[in-house]
Scaffold this motif. Structure first.
Motif, short mmCIF file in Angstrom:
data_model
loop_
_atom_site.label_atom_id
_atom_site.label_comp_id
_atom_site.label_asym_id
_atom_site.label_seq_id
_atom_site.Cartn_x
_atom_site.Cartn_y
_atom_site.Cartn_z
N SER A 45 -10.73 -8.11 61.28
CA SER A 45 -9.95 -7.87 62.54
C SER A 45 -10.41 -6.85 63.63
O SER A 45 -10.59 -6.01 63.59
CB SER A 45 -8.22 -8.07 62.42
OG SER A 45 -7.86 -6.55 62.08
N GLU A 47 -9.24 -5.93 68.13
CA GLU A 47 -8.82 -6.00 69.19
C GLU A 47 -9.37 -5.03 70.91
O GLU A 47 -9.61 -3.86 70.31
CB GLU A 47 -6.87 -5.81 69.09
CG GLU A 47 -6.38 -6.74 67.67
CD GLU A 47 -6.00 -7.88 68.03
OE1 GLU A 47 -5.99 -8.26 69.45
OE2 GLU A 47 -6.92 -8.59 67.72
N ASP A 79 -1.06 -2.03 66.27
CA ASP A 79 -0.05 -3.14 65.28
C ASP A 79 -0.70 -4.95 65.20
O ASP A 79 -0.89 -5.33 64.04
CB ASP A 79 0.61 -4.01 66.17
CG ASP A 79 2.59 -2.18 66.04
OD1 ASP A 79 1.62 -1.11 64.83
OD2 ASP A 79 2.65 -2.30 66.68
N ARG A 80 -1.23 -4.85 66.46
CA ARG A 80 -1.63 -6.45 66.51
C ARG A 80 -3.04 -6.49 65.10
O ARG A 80 -3.15 -6.90 64.42
CB ARG A 80 -2.42 -6.86 67.75
CG ARG A 80 -1.27 -7.51 68.49
CD ARG A 80 -1.65 -8.62 69.31
NE ARG A 80 -2.91 -8.25 70.21
CZ ARG A 80 -2.64 -7.80 72.02
NH1 ARG A 80 -1.92 -7.46 71.80
NH2 ARG A 80 -3.96 -7.60 72.16
N ALA A 81 -3.70 -5.40 65.13
CA ALA A 81 -5.44 -5.50 64.48
C ALA A 81 -4.54 -5.35 62.59
O ALA A 81 -5.62 -5.93 62.15
CB ALA A 81 -5.64 -4.29 64.79
N GLN A 83 -1.99 -6.38 61.74
CA GLN A 83 -1.26 -8.04 61.81
C GLN A 83 -2.03 -9.34 61.39
O GLN A 83 -1.71 -9.92 60.67
CB GLN A 83 -0.01 -8.34 63.43
CG GLN A 83 0.81 -9.32 62.62
CD GLN A 83 1.66 -9.54 64.17
OE1 GLN A 83 1.21 -8.83 64.98
NE2 GLN A 83 2.71 -10.68 63.56
N LYS A 84 -2.80 -9.53 62.64
CA LYS A 84 -3.90 -10.54 62.46
C LYS A 84 -4.42 -10.13 60.93
O LYS A 84 -5.17 -11.19 60.97
CB LYS A 84 -5.06 -10.15 63.42
CG LYS A 84 -4.29 -10.58 64.73
CD LYS A 84 -5.38 -10.92 66.17
CE LYS A 84 -4.40 -11.63 66.95
NZ LYS A 84 -5.58 -11.57 67.89
N ALA A 85 -5.30 -9.23 60.01
CA ALA A 85 -5.51 -8.54 58.99
C ALA A 85 -4.63 -9.36 57.66
O ALA A 85 -5.21 -8.74 56.71
CB ALA A 85 -5.95 -7.44 58.84
N GLY A 86 -3.17 -8.97 57.94
CA GLY A 86 -2.33 -9.25 56.89
C GLY A 86 -2.13 -7.82 56.32
O GLY A 86 -2.84 -8.23 55.28
#
Ligand code: KG4
Ligand code: ZN
Length: 356
Positions: A45, A47, A79-81, A83-86
């Motif tokens: 991921s 961002e 946080d987004r990275a 989250q997107k990577a699970g």
């Protein structure tokens, strides 16, 4: 066991395993970026928070504003990275960060953030040279690409031809004797009253222009594989001035196309000459200027005509991003290169190259 010793133990264990998931941070200029990269090759991921809109108000990057924006962006991007990577922080083996070169305040935000994050997670910290990052964007994009190869690295601050001897090992073949190619694009754009960010917008404008409408002097350098862009930049300023003084209008599209042609011809000619003389079988492009459409077309065509393999990152990871930092970090980590918590930002950090 003290922190440093523990980190070296952890780095050794990772090296023995030969695999690593790295969270990388890039904040050397006006893009804040966080990416998660597996084994130096797979972008899990990525961002990016661009600051273009803010700096456009001032016609260029305002370092203080860049630093503040990085501070605000880093936590949410991380946080987004994840989250997107699970993934959770437990899935991360090491933290990587651009240590230089770049704007000192901007670099410091990323370095401080990465140090704190690495310390909190008790994971090794890997410092990365930004220029090496640009070269490594090619490893993310092309799984089959391995050194050795010849690489043209052209960004806002650097223009080099390097021979990539191995991962993290370079020989300098040529470099600019004055301005960087990206800087020349940006300055020419300013003379043509093209708003910030000049380089990419000049490139876009050039697509519909006639590249023979205006003529520019061919740059001359003493070094066979060196570049010079300051003469071209001065020509743009003088030509536009003269036309204005004569009350004549210039066609911006044609001007942009003619200037872009002159810069790209210079870049490609020197790179192809270096490829021929070094016997390279593979050439690659790296850095923000590698996003230039004409440069991409010309390199592909001329390398193809000489039977060379030609690689370039997709446009999305030519300009600053963290995926490339995560890739470069993997090979440094596999070489046991980690930083202590006294790591500092190094605004003038050089890429160590043989021949310098
Ligand atoms: O690598 P980069 O994102 O940042 C630095 O490390 O400097 O490169 C930014 C530079 C800027 O000078 C920008 O104008 C130039 O790369 N650039 C381009 C294009 N996209 C970015 N120059 C010409 N054509 C483009 N399409
Ligand atoms: Zn860059």
């Amino acid at each position: 066991m003290n922190y440093e010793k523990r980190m070296h133990e952890k780095a050794r264990a990772i090296r023995e395993k030969g695999h690593a998931v790295i969270m990388a941070v890039e904040s050397s200029c006006d893009e804040t970026a966080v990416a998660i990269v597996r084994d130096g090759r797979e972008l899990i991921s990525g961002e990016i928070a661009t600051q273009i809109d803010i700096h456009a108000l001032y016609g260029g990057v305002v370092p203080e504003i860049a630093s503040r924006s990085h501070v605000e962006a880093l936590d949410p991007l991380c946080d987004r990275a994840l989250q997107k990577a699970g993934m959770t922080p437990d899935d991360i083996d090491a933290i990587a960060v651009t240590a230089g070169p770049g704007l000192v305040g901007a670099l410091l935000t990323g370095v401080s953030w990465a140090k704190a994050y690495a310390w909190a997670l008790d994971k090794p910290l890997v410092p990365v040279n930004h220029i090496e990052g640009h070269v490594s964007a090619n490893y993310i994009a092309h799984s089959e690409l391995q050194p050795p190869f010849l690489c043209l690295v052209a960004s806002g601050g650097h223009s080099h031809i390097v021979h990539v001897d191995g991962y993290g090992s370079y020989t300098l073949i040529g470099q600019t004797t004055d301005d960087a190619a990206g800087e020349a694009f940006d300055k020419a754009a300013r003379a043509l009253k093209i708003p910030y960010p000049g380089g990419p917008l000049l490139d876009k404008l050039a697509e519909t222009g006639n590249d023979r409408a205006y003529s520019f002097p061919k740059p001359h350098t003493q070094g066979k594989y060196d570049f010079s862009f300051s003469g071209l930049k001065t020509s743009v300023v003088n030509l536009t001035h003269n036309l204005q003084q004569q009350g004549k209008e210039y066609v911006a599209e044609d001007f942009a196309a003619s200037f872009r042609r002159a810069v790209v011809d210079h870049l490609v000619e020197k790179t192809m000459l270096a490829a021929r003389d070094t016997g390279a079988k593979t050439v690659a492009l790296a850095g923000g200027v590698a996003a230039n459409r004409l440069l991409r077309r010309e390199m592909e065509m001329q390398a193809g005509a000489c039977g060379l393999k030609c690689y370039m990152p997709p446009m999305s990871i030519c300009t600053d991003n963290a995926a490339m930092i995560g890739s470069a970090a993997f090979y440094r980590l596999m070489n046991g290169e980690i930083a202590a918590l006294d790591l500092n930002a190094q605004p003038s950090l050089k890429l160590l190259m043989r021949g310098e």
